[in-house]
Design a protein around this motif. Structure first.
Motif, PDB file in Angstrom:
ATOM      1  N   ILE A  17     -37.098 -17.267  -1.068  1.00 16.15           N
ATOM      2  CA  ILE A  17     -35.787 -17.018  -0.463  1.00 16.15           C
ATOM      3  C   ILE A  17     -35.787 -17.501   0.983  1.00 16.15           C
ATOM      4  O   ILE A  17     -34.866 -18.190   1.417  1.00 16.15           O
ATOM      5  CB  ILE A  17     -35.403 -15.524  -0.552  1.00 16.15           C
ATOM      6  CG1 ILE A  17     -35.145 -15.131  -2.009  1.00 16.15           C
ATOM      7  CG2 ILE A  17     -34.179 -15.226   0.316  1.00 16.15           C
ATOM      8  CD1 ILE A  17     -35.007 -13.627  -2.231  1.00 16.15           C
ATOM      9  N   GLU A  18     -36.831 -17.159   1.720  1.00 13.71           N
ATOM     10  CA  GLU A  18     -36.892 -17.538   3.132  1.00 13.71           C
ATOM     11  C   GLU A  18     -37.137 -19.034   3.326  1.00 13.71           C
ATOM     12  O   GLU A  18     -36.460 -19.677   4.117  1.00 13.71           O
ATOM     13  CB  GLU A  18     -37.992 -16.735   3.844  1.00 13.71           C
ATOM     14  CG  GLU A  18     -38.128 -17.050   5.316  1.00 13.71           C
ATOM     15  CD  GLU A  18     -36.881 -16.762   6.151  1.00 13.71           C
ATOM     16  OE1 GLU A  18     -36.764 -17.373   7.226  1.00 13.71           O
ATOM     17  OE2 GLU A  18     -36.019 -15.953   5.756  1.00 13.71           O
ATOM     18  N   ILE A  19     -38.066 -19.593   2.599  1.00 13.37           N
ATOM     19  CA  ILE A  19     -38.436 -21.003   2.775  1.00 13.37           C
ATOM     20  C   ILE A  19     -37.293 -21.948   2.384  1.00 13.37           C
ATOM     21  O   ILE A  19     -37.047 -22.947   3.050  1.00 13.37           O
ATOM     22  CB  ILE A  19     -39.707 -21.341   1.956  1.00 13.37           C
ATOM     23  CG1 ILE A  19     -40.910 -20.540   2.433  1.00 13.37           C
ATOM     24  CG2 ILE A  19     -39.987 -22.844   1.956  1.00 13.37           C
ATOM     25  CD1 ILE A  19     -41.500 -20.956   3.751  1.00 13.37           C
ATOM     26  N   PHE A  20     -36.591 -21.612   1.313  1.00 10.08           N
ATOM     27  CA  PHE A  20     -35.583 -22.534   0.764  1.00 10.08           C
ATOM     28  C   PHE A  20     -34.142 -22.165   1.094  1.00 10.08           C
ATOM     29  O   PHE A  20     -33.212 -22.841   0.637  1.00 10.08           O
ATOM     30  CB  PHE A  20     -35.742 -22.633  -0.757  1.00 10.08           C
ATOM     31  CG  PHE A  20     -37.074 -23.181  -1.183  1.00 10.08           C
ATOM     32  CD1 PHE A  20     -37.472 -24.458  -0.806  1.00 10.08           C
ATOM     33  CD2 PHE A  20     -37.937 -22.428  -1.954  1.00 10.08           C
ATOM     34  CE1 PHE A  20     -38.692 -24.972  -1.205  1.00 10.08           C
ATOM     35  CE2 PHE A  20     -39.167 -22.922  -2.359  1.00 10.08           C
ATOM     36  CZ  PHE A  20     -39.554 -24.202  -1.979  1.00 10.08           C
ATOM     37  N   LYS A  21     -33.916 -21.134   1.896  1.00 17.23           N
ATOM     38  CA  LYS A  21     -32.560 -20.631   2.133  1.00 17.23           C
ATOM     39  C   LYS A  21     -31.596 -21.672   2.692  1.00 17.23           C
ATOM     40  O   LYS A  21     -30.407 -21.612   2.414  1.00 17.23           O
ATOM     41  CB  LYS A  21     -32.598 -19.406   3.043  1.00 17.23           C
ATOM     42  CG  LYS A  21     -33.033 -19.712   4.457  1.00 17.23           C
ATOM     43  CD  LYS A  21     -33.125 -18.451   5.283  1.00 17.23           C
ATOM     44  CE  LYS A  21     -33.606 -18.778   6.689  1.00 17.23           C
ATOM     45  NZ  LYS A  21     -33.806 -17.565   7.462  1.00 17.23           N
ATOM     46  N   LEU A  31     -35.232 -19.251  -8.531  1.00 19.53           N
ATOM     47  CA  LEU A  31     -36.459 -18.493  -8.283  1.00 19.53           C
ATOM     48  C   LEU A  31     -37.372 -18.482  -9.507  1.00 19.53           C
ATOM     49  O   LEU A  31     -38.585 -18.626  -9.391  1.00 19.53           O
ATOM     50  CB  LEU A  31     -36.113 -17.065  -7.849  1.00 19.53           C
ATOM     51  CG  LEU A  31     -35.370 -16.958  -6.515  1.00 19.53           C
ATOM     52  CD1 LEU A  31     -34.809 -15.557  -6.322  1.00 19.53           C
ATOM     53  CD2 LEU A  31     -36.268 -17.355  -5.362  1.00 19.53           C
ATOM     54  N   ALA A  32     -36.767 -18.350 -10.690  1.00 19.97           N
ATOM     55  CA  ALA A  32     -37.551 -18.330 -11.930  1.00 19.97           C
ATOM     56  C   ALA A  32     -38.294 -19.646 -12.133  1.00 19.97           C
ATOM     57  O   ALA A  32     -39.411 -19.664 -12.658  1.00 19.97           O
ATOM     58  CB  ALA A  32     -36.646 -18.036 -13.124  1.00 19.97           C
ATOM     59  N   GLY A  62     -23.105 -16.442  -6.594  1.00 24.51           N
ATOM     60  CA  GLY A  62     -24.559 -16.359  -6.565  1.00 24.51           C
ATOM     61  C   GLY A  62     -25.136 -16.542  -5.186  1.00 24.51           C
ATOM     62  O   GLY A  62     -24.458 -16.855  -4.231  1.00 24.51           O
ATOM     63  N   GLY A  63     -26.401 -16.338  -5.134  1.00 28.77           N
ATOM     64  CA  GLY A  63     -27.116 -16.489  -3.875  1.00 28.77           C
ATOM     65  C   GLY A  63     -27.759 -15.184  -3.460  1.00 28.77           C
ATOM     66  O   GLY A  63     -27.237 -14.112  -3.727  1.00 28.77           O
ATOM     67  N   THR A  64     -28.898 -15.298  -2.831  1.00 28.57           N
ATOM     68  CA  THR A  64     -29.662 -14.143  -2.395  1.00 28.57           C
ATOM     69  C   THR A  64     -30.185 -14.418  -1.000  1.00 28.57           C
ATOM     70  O   THR A  64     -30.591 -15.530  -0.693  1.00 28.57           O
ATOM     71  CB  THR A  64     -30.859 -13.918  -3.356  1.00 28.57           C
ATOM     72  OG1 THR A  64     -30.362 -13.766  -4.676  1.00 28.57           O
ATOM     73  CG2 THR A  64     -31.651 -12.694  -2.976  1.00 28.57           C
TER      74      THR A  64
END
Length: 149
Positions: A17-21, A31-32, A62-64
């Motif tokens: 999440i952090e690296i690819f945000k 993520l899967a 979507g999105g996290t």
């Protein structure tokens, strides 16, 4: 005894999440693909992390994203969010040791304090490591790999 893979998958997810945000839409499918598990597994973990206040999940489009500052999220926070540890106890004791046996009637007195000390030591170590520490190490390794290509 083994801590389930939910913990390491949750750490993996938070790093992604952090690296690819800034480069990708962070969905359970995305993520899967990094974790190499079914998106349903990721969705369950995301709900647990959301319930713990660690992430925010946007429905629909979507999105996290991560809710808290990275240095405030410890491995212990993640562990508590995703592991189902009964009554907060890492070790599960067999239910009914024999009261007739000298070992059975004393096993709790002998083992309980030691198991509690082991759990406290593990929790102390987990509390000392933030997700920011893990992300920093991941970035260093990523840079080393890219420089060696």
């Amino acid at each position: 005894m083994q801590i389930s893979s939910r913990f390491t998958i949750a750490v993996h997810v938070l790093i992604c999440i952090e690296i690819f945000k800034n480069d990708y839409k962070i969905t359970s499918d995305f993520l899967a693909s990094s974790v190499n598990v079914n998106p349903v597994v990721i969705r369950r973990l995301l709900q647990q992390l959301k319930k713990a206040g660690i992430i925010h999940v946007q429905r629909g489009s979507g999105g996290t994203d991560i809710e808290k500052p990275l240095h405030e999220i410890t491995l212990l926070d993640i562990y508590h969010a995703v592991e189902c540890v009964e009554n907060g106890e890492l070790f599960h004791f067999h239910e009914n040791p024999s009261r007739q046996c000298p070992v059975g009637k004393n096993i709790h007195a002998v083992l309980d304090p030691r198991l509690e000390a082991i759990q406290k030591a593990m929790e102390k170590e987990m509390k000392a490591i933030s997700i920011q520490d893990i992300i920093n190490d991941t970035k260093k390794l990523t840079l080393e790999v890219n420089c060696n290509i």
